[in-house]
Each structure stands twice: as C-alpha cells, then as structure tokens.
Design a protein around this motif. Structure first.
Motif, PDB file in Angstrom:
ATOM      1  N   LYS A   7       1.247 -40.544 107.100  1.00  0.00           N
ATOM      2  CA  LYS A   7       1.610 -40.901 105.729  1.00  0.00           C
ATOM      3  C   LYS A   7       0.514 -41.690 105.017  1.00  0.00           C
ATOM      4  N   ASN A 130      -4.485 -36.594  98.396  1.00  0.00           N
ATOM      5  CA  ASN A 130      -3.331 -37.166  97.689  1.00  0.00           C
ATOM      6  C   ASN A 130      -2.497 -36.081  97.011  1.00  0.00           C
ATOM      7  N   LYS A 134       1.308 -34.912  97.866  1.00  0.00           N
ATOM      8  CA  LYS A 134       2.191 -35.125  96.728  1.00  0.00           C
ATOM      9  C   LYS A 134       2.356 -36.608  96.388  1.00  0.00           C
ATOM     10  N   LYS A 135       1.219 -37.298  96.404  1.00  0.00           N
ATOM     11  CA  LYS A 135       1.178 -38.706  96.023  1.00  0.00           C
ATOM     12  C   LYS A 135       0.424 -38.827  94.716  1.00  0.00           C
ATOM     13  N   ASN A 136       0.515 -39.998  94.089  1.00  0.00           N
ATOM     14  CA  ASN A 136      -0.267 -40.279  92.895  1.00  0.00           C
ATOM     15  C   ASN A 136      -1.732 -40.025  93.217  1.00  0.00           C
ATOM     16  N   TYR A 139      -3.606 -42.951  94.527  1.00  0.00           N
ATOM     17  CA  TYR A 139      -2.862 -43.676  95.548  1.00  0.00           C
ATOM     18  C   TYR A 139      -3.789 -44.097  96.698  1.00  0.00           C
TER      19      TYR A 139
END
Length: 141
Positions: A7, A130, A134-136, A139
């Motif tokens: 993660k 990222n 599927k993160k900002n 991020y």
C-alpha cells in the motif's frame, strides 16, 4: 506485513533499488580478472552500505520534512531523494568507498544534468504508480 508494504508507494522505490543492487553486485563480481571478482565480500559490504544509506536517509529526511511542514506530498519525497543523492555523491559515497572498498577509489562526481534527470524520472514513475494504485497523483506515504 507484505500486504501493508504494497500500500506504500515508497516501498516500490526501495524494492526497485534492492533488485537493481543485487543485479549490479553480481554484474560487478562477474567481471573476469577484476578487483570486484577478487574481493566479492568487500563489494557486498559496499553495496549493502549504499542501499542502506538510501533507505535510511530518504525515510528520515522525508519524515522530518513532513513533520516540519505538516504535509505529505510527492514533492517532499523527491526532495528527500535529491538530498540523499547529493549527500551520497559528495560525502557518503567517498566515505563508504574508504570504509568498504580499499582497493580502488571509485569515482563520485556531481553533475546537475543526471541529478535532475533521476529526480524527474522518479517523480514521473511515482505519478504512474499512484495512478495505478488509484491514489492522488501527488500522494506520498
């Protein structure tokens, strides 16, 4: 533990560095009639020290900057890598060379072009990671 590491995008950097370092180690000691082939244990100590310096300094500097600014951002992570790279080329690399590779003086030279190419390349790769996770886009954890 592995599921937690997946993660964290920074874990991908560390994984890539470790994998490349293993390749680099065997590539160096595989050179026929070289100093590296003659002294694989010294080269292993040098390689491990370089990788550990990256991991420790990047994570430490990143955490310090994030605490100072109370903000987590990819730019801070890239800045931490830049600080490590500058320290490694100017101070840490030559020290690690003297401590763990007494056979030759390895060449450490700071050039702005490659320095910024590495940082920009890492920044772009992290943006892609990222997006895949599927993160900002900016991020950093």
């Amino acid at each position: 533990m592995i599921k937690k590491l997946i993660k964290y995008p920074t874990a991908y950097l560390m994984s890539i560095v470790v994998i490349y370092s293993v390749y680099d180690y065997f590539e160096h000691i595989g050179r026929s009639d070289s100093t590296f082939e003659e002294h694989p244990w010294y080269w292993l100590l040098f390689s491990i020290s370089a990788v550990l310096s990256l991991i420790v300094i990047v994570l430490l500097v990143k955490n310090i900057i994030q605490r100072i600014f109370k903000h987590k951002n990819l730019v801070i992570e890239v800045t931490a890598i830049g600080i490590w790279l500058a320290l490694y080329i100017s101070i840490l690399g030559p020290i690690i060379n003297k401590l763990f590779w007494p056979f030759d003086n390895l060449y450490f030279s700071f050039n702005f072009g490659p320095f910024f190419i590495i940082l920009i390349g890492y920044f772009l790769i992290r943006i892609v990671i990222n997006l895949i996770m599927k993160k900002n886009v900016l991020y950093s954890k």
